[in-house]
Design an enzyme around this catalytic site. Structure first.
Site, PDB file in Angstrom:
ATOM      1  N   HIS A 374      -0.315  -3.976   3.737  1.00 26.81           N
ATOM      2  CA  HIS A 374      -0.607  -4.295   2.334  1.00 26.81           C
ATOM      3  C   HIS A 374       0.620  -4.315   1.445  1.00 26.81           C
ATOM      4  CE1 HIS A 374      -5.049  -3.860   2.631  1.00 26.81           C
ATOM      5  NE2 HIS A 374      -4.728  -3.027   3.611  1.00 26.81           N
ATOM      6  N   LYS A 567      -4.636  -2.478 -14.074  1.00 30.32           N
ATOM      7  CA  LYS A 567      -4.287  -2.183 -12.684  1.00 30.32           C
ATOM      8  C   LYS A 567      -3.440  -0.928 -12.711  1.00 30.32           C
ATOM      9  CE  LYS A 567      -2.511  -6.477 -12.609  1.00 30.32           C
ATOM     10  NZ  LYS A 567      -2.761  -7.367 -11.509  1.00 30.32           N
ATOM     11  N   ARG A 568      -3.183  -0.329 -11.525  1.00 28.53           N
ATOM     12  CA  ARG A 568      -2.293   0.830 -11.520  1.00 28.53           C
ATOM     13  C   ARG A 568      -0.998   0.478 -12.246  1.00 28.53           C
ATOM     14  NH1 ARG A 568      -3.571   5.167  -8.105  1.00 28.53           N
ATOM     15  NH2 ARG A 568      -1.675   6.032  -9.000  1.00 28.53           N
ATOM     16  N   LYS A 573       4.558  -4.181 -10.964  1.00 29.95           N
ATOM     17  CA  LYS A 573       3.476  -4.954 -11.586  1.00 29.95           C
ATOM     18  C   LYS A 573       3.845  -5.380 -13.014  1.00 29.95           C
ATOM     19  CE  LYS A 573      -0.086  -2.456  -8.898  1.00 29.95           C
ATOM     20  NZ  LYS A 573      -0.846  -3.432  -8.087  1.00 29.95           N
ATOM     21  N   THR A 678      -6.141  -8.521  -6.231  1.00 32.20           N
ATOM     22  CA  THR A 678      -7.537  -8.953  -6.098  1.00 32.20           C
ATOM     23  C   THR A 678      -8.187  -9.051  -7.477  1.00 32.20           C
ATOM     24  OG1 THR A 678      -7.992  -6.644  -5.562  1.00 32.20           O
ATOM     25  CG2 THR A 678      -8.041  -8.200  -3.744  1.00 32.20           C
ATOM     26  N   LYS A 682     -11.009 -11.630  -9.482  1.00 30.47           N
ATOM     27  CA  LYS A 682     -12.178 -11.189 -10.261  1.00 30.47           C
ATOM     28  C   LYS A 682     -12.178 -11.815 -11.656  1.00 30.47           C
ATOM     29  CE  LYS A 682     -11.898  -6.900  -7.719  1.00 30.47           C
ATOM     30  NZ  LYS A 682     -11.323  -5.556  -7.690  1.00 30.47           N
TER      31      LYS A 682
HETATM   32  C1  GFP Z   1      -2.448  -3.213  -2.237  1.00 33.40           C
HETATM   33  C2  GFP Z   1      -1.517  -4.338  -2.561  1.00 33.40           C
HETATM   34  C3  GFP Z   1      -2.255  -5.432  -3.316  1.00 33.40           C
HETATM   35  C4  GFP Z   1      -3.412  -5.901  -2.452  1.00 33.40           C
HETATM   36  C5  GFP Z   1      -4.279  -4.723  -2.069  1.00 33.40           C
HETATM   37  C6  GFP Z   1      -5.364  -5.120  -1.081  1.00 33.40           C
HETATM   38  O1  GFP Z   1      -2.993  -2.758  -3.443  1.00 33.40           O
HETATM   39  O2  GFP Z   1      -1.400  -6.509  -3.591  1.00 33.40           O
HETATM   40  O3  GFP Z   1      -4.189  -6.839  -3.148  1.00 33.40           O
HETATM   41  O4  GFP Z   1      -3.508  -3.711  -1.442  1.00 33.40           O
HETATM   42  O5  GFP Z   1      -4.794  -5.757   0.024  1.00 33.40           O
HETATM   43  F1  GFP Z   1      -0.467  -3.880  -3.322  1.00 33.40           F
HETATM   44  P1  GFP Z   1      -2.778  -1.345  -4.098  1.00 33.40           P
HETATM   45  O6  GFP Z   1      -3.585  -0.393  -3.260  1.00 33.40           O
HETATM   46  O7  GFP Z   1      -1.341  -1.073  -4.078  1.00 33.40           O
HETATM   47  O8  GFP Z   1      -3.343  -1.503  -5.479  1.00 33.40           O
END
Ligand code: GFP
Ligand code: GFP
Length: 831
Positions: A374, A567-568, A573, A678, A682
């Site tokens: 990821h 988002k976090r 980001k 993601t 949404k």
């Molecule tokens: C991580 C990645 C994102 C990705 C998600 C799901 O997310 O880009 O969309 O995994 O694959 F960074 P976080 O858990 O870091 O938010």
């Protein structure tokens, strides 16, 4: 299946087998029964929480009836199953989803109103199951929904954290973390007191010689902790299939107390032992994209992996098949490297317990696992110190060394002269102390490795895993672009939009086949349809405006452009770029004449997200947002032209009302850093446009919806290295607009500039690693284009509708189908 009831008596049993309520009165009867008996309340003291609990218990019964049938059918059919191992399942709330997936919401809404309650109020009583940090955990939750909806035999395995991700409070503009006591009342889980596994830690390995002369190993001594299973039913949409999510909870294996210690008066120490065991599943680590290397985290990983594999192996053995059938019956997906020890654990079970030869065992292992990566951020790649593993899991360390040895031997045979290659791909990094590179172990032990969006899957092949592509060939590496479940993220989050779409498409089939959305195209220019569409957007914005007023006191105009980034909080980001952009807008407004201001588009900039408790820069970004909001929101020159809002404690249930309320959302990571994202999916699915960089899934979203419906800006991933290099050698001038913003901060306009020194430093002497300065001009220019576009409501509405019509690809159903076909070789169970 063997039955516990003798054959002649089963008829009596079946006569009284539990049945599902099907209409309003039966539902009401269940609710009242649960309130009066299970909860011991009555007509005279039933508040909203009790009413919620009654409804939840009524639906839980319904789920478990389907769960039982599904599990029996899957056991009987004995098809291949997939096990999704994830340290995070960010489920959010369950009741609404259960009602909708079971297609009983209308009945329940009606039924509960006759009992004196409004369903929205009851839904609001539920506590989020926040067993995840962000995207990775929420992806796992979407995947569970899709697996069940598509009738795949699948189980999730995770940890039942007593505390989910912390609750965020904003006090004096700063994030403060508060524990999340989510388990106070949780009707959605079933403790399985009969399903426990003893898990061992520490101790030592004893080597001995078998009668046939072979050397065997036993791992003995050490601490033993018990894993107790909790099952959470996962209903599919519009199908009786109800899969299982099994979460493990830790407890002492000797019973509640060590009675010897207790009786000898050592009460405190016996309680301490108990607490020590319970600590393992106590907290979810609130870290995103950073590897912390804490022993307790490794203990969590092994505890969860060992309990899950014990369970999987036990279930396989029930079928009486030969070991060689294992990969035909079992697929195990590793969600990131957190469960990588599963590879080692299965090898250990096969060789030490089941007495298979190393090679036979390793063949089985490497046919069973798949690994999903990821992130390419180097600081996020998990590495465990060898001394730590040696102490905690001595037998596993031996096996890891052996896996590495055999692997390096094959590499050496194929690339005989390349010593440096061996060093680079070794599972063991020769640092001080040595560390185990978990991602390498995951690659070597898996059949397939995938990234989560096209760009990301290409990047892992050309950067962090390049050598492994050379060694294993490109076919081992594949892509599965992420998706989101349209059940939660459209139908549940935005019921009005879902209903409007259903009206035009002739029903809700699009929730099962999202490509049907393309049927909306022909209404994209229809004035009436556009009006209905935008009316829904407006009412979703009103709802958010009301929430903002109630929770922050800030009055925002729902006619303004709602610009959301949730988002976090993370430097990659780039929420800092967003707030710098807001400051720049503010400064521009201040310089304008009244007449000029009157022509400006009104904006509400909305932020939300948690910072990891130890991530000081992220916390400073929050502090800057709140500081700017105080100044801007109280500036009478600006009025409704600009409002800045920070939404406290962003979580899944808040995302559900934020996504439908955006005109614009921001997905602005430095190119090449966000694996997929993601929430971008949404927001677009809910009829909002996005501003974003050429990163992660933004690229594929652009391809699907068309370039003129997305506001792209900034440098490309391929430019990043050169740009960083230029910063390092001082060859870059700061962007002038950004310079102005920094000056303003340093002047003290937003309070003590000392607080924000770190943020400024990162842009200057810090080398601007995330390239804020490089992208700033193009970011601001693109926001101007957004304003222009927003002034033309018809063309805006057309863009939104056309975008939604092209979002079919981004359902998690498509992602799951790709996993099933290309990675798991998994068939659905015909229902
Ligand atoms: C991580 C990645 C994102 C990705 C998600 C799901 O997310 O880009 O969309 O995994 O694959 F960074 P976080 O858990 O870091 O938010
Ligand atoms: C599962 C479920 C049980 C159920 C059986 C058979 O058991 O509740 O009775 O399937 O339907 F958990 P295992 O496969 O875990 O043994």
């Amino acid at each position: 299946i063997e039955s516990s009831i003798p054959a002649p008596l089963r008829d009596t049993w079946k006569k009284f087998a539990a049945t599902e309520f099907k209409e309003k009165e039966a539902f009401q009867k269940e609710v009242v029964k649960h309130i009066e008996t299970t909860l011991a309340r009555s007509l005279y003291n039933c508040d909203e929480l009790a009413a919620y609990s009654g409804v939840a218990l009524a639906f839980r019964d319904r789920l478990i009836i389907d769960w039982n049938k599904t599990q029996q059918a899957h056991t009987l059919l004995d098809q291949k199953r997939v096990y999704y191992l994830s340290l995070e399942f960010l489920m959010g709330r369950t009741l609404d989803n259960a009602m909708l997936n079971q297609q009983m919401k209308d009945t329940a809404v009606d039924g509960i109103s006759e009992l004196g309650f409004r369903m929205e109020d009851l839904i609001d009583q539920e506590h989020d199951a926040a067993l995840g940090n962000g995207g990775l955990g929420r992806l796992a939750a979407c995947f569970l929904d899709s697996l069940a909806s598509l009738n795949f035999p699948a189980w999730g395995y995770g940890l039942r954290y007593r505390y989910g991700i912390f609750k965020q409070e904003i006090i004096d503009g700063y994030q403060v973390e508060v524990p999340d006591y989510w388990l106070d009342f949780n009707p959605w889980e079933f403790p399985r007191h009969d399903i426990t596994v003893d898990i061992m830690f520490y101790g030592h390995v004893r080597k001995y010689t078998e009668e046939d002369g072979r050397t065997s190993h036993v791992w003995e001594g050490g601490e033993v902790v018990q894993a107790l299973a909790y099952d959470v039913p996962i209903p599919g949409y519009g199908t009786p299939t109800t899969n299982n999510l099994r979460l493990w909870s830790s407890k002492p294996s000797t019973g509640e107390f060590d009675f010897q210690k207790f009786n000898s008066g050592d009460y405190e120490s016996s309680v301490r032992d108990q607490q020590r065991a319970e600590t393992i599943s106590a907290v979810l680590y609130p870290n995103d994209n950073i590897d912390v290397g804490k022993e307790l985290r490794l203990k969590q990983q092994y505890f969860w992996v060992a309990a899950s594999l014990y369970d999987i192996v036990r279930r396989f053995k029930k079928s009486g098949r030969a070991w060689s059938d294992f990969p035909e019956q079992v697929a195990i997906q590793l969600n990131d490297t957190h469960p990588t020890l599963a590879i080692v654990e299965l090898q250990r079970i096969l060789i030490d317990k089941e007495q298979l030869d190393w090679d036979d065992a390793w063949n089985i292992v490497t046919q069973t696992f798949g690994y999903t990566n990821h992130t390419v951020l180097p600081e996020a790649l998990e590495k465990w110190s060898v001394p730590l593993v040696q102490n905690l899991l001595p037998r596993h360390l031996q096996i890891i060394y052996e896996i590495n040895l055999y692997f390096l031997q094959t590499v050496e045979r194929r690339f005989p002269k390349d010593r440096d290659l061996l060093r680079r791909v070794s599972i063991i990094e020769e640092s001080n102390p040595q560390v185990i590179r978990m991602a390498y172990l995951a690659i070597i032990g898996s059949k397939k490795v995938n990234g989560v969006a096209e760009l990301h899957s290409d990047l892992i092949k050309s950067t962090i895993f390049k050598d492994f592509v050379t060694i294993f060939g490109p076919d081992k590496f594949t892509n599965v672009t992420n998706g989101v479940t349209p059940r939660r993220w459209l139908h549940q989050a935005n019921p009005k939009l879902s209903a409007l779409i259903a009206e035009k498409l002739g029903g809700y089939q699009f929730l099962k086949d999202l490509t049907l959305l393309n049927g909306l195209e022909k209404w994209a220019d229809d004035k009436d349809f556009q009006r209905e569409w935008m009316d829904i957007k407006y009412s979703n914005k009103q709802r958010l405006a009301k929430y903002i007023k109630e929770t922050t006191g800030i009055a925002v105009n729902p006619h303004a452009l709602f610009d959301i980034q949730v988002k976090r909080i993370h430097e990659y980001k780039r929420q800092q770029m967003n707030i710098f952009g807001v400051i720049s807008r503010y400064l521009a407004l201040k310089k304008m004449t009244k007449a000029e201001r009157a022509k400006q588009v009104q904006r509400v900039s909305i932020f939300g997200g948690k910072a990891a408790p130890g991530y000081w820069m992220a916390k400073t970004i929050i502090r800057l947002i709140t500081a700017v909001s105080e100044v801007v929101n109280n500036d009478i020159d600006v009025g409704d032209l600009l409002k800045v809002v920070f939404i406290e404690d962003y979580n899944v249930s808040k995302a559900e009302f934020l996504c439908p309320a955006s005109d614009l959302s921001e997905h602005i990571s430095t190119a090449g850093t966000e694996a997929s994202g993601t929430s971008n999916m949404k927001f677009v699915l809910n009829g909002g446009l996005i501003i974003g960089t050429c990163d992660g899934a933004n690229i594929e979203i652009t391809r699907e919806i068309g370039e003129d419906r997305i506001f792209l800006f900034g440098h490309l991933a391929e430019d990043v290295e050169d740009l960083r290099h230029a910063h390092r050698y001082g060859k870059t001038e700061m962007d002038p607009a950004l310079r102005e913003v920094c000056d303003e901060i340093q002047k003290g306009t937003f309070g003590d500039p000392g607080i924000f020194g770190g943020l400024i430093h990162a842009l200057t002497d810090g080398g601007d690693y995330y390239l804020v300065s490089d992208d700033f001009a193009s970011y601001l220019a693109t926001h101007k284009l957004v304003d222009e576009a927003f002034k033309d409501p018809q063309s805006w509405a057309n863009k939104c509708i056309m975008s939604v019509s092209a979002m079919g690809f981004f359902t998690s159903d498509r992602a799951i189908q790709e996993y099933a076909e290309n990675i798991w070789n998994l068939e659905p169970v015909p229902m």
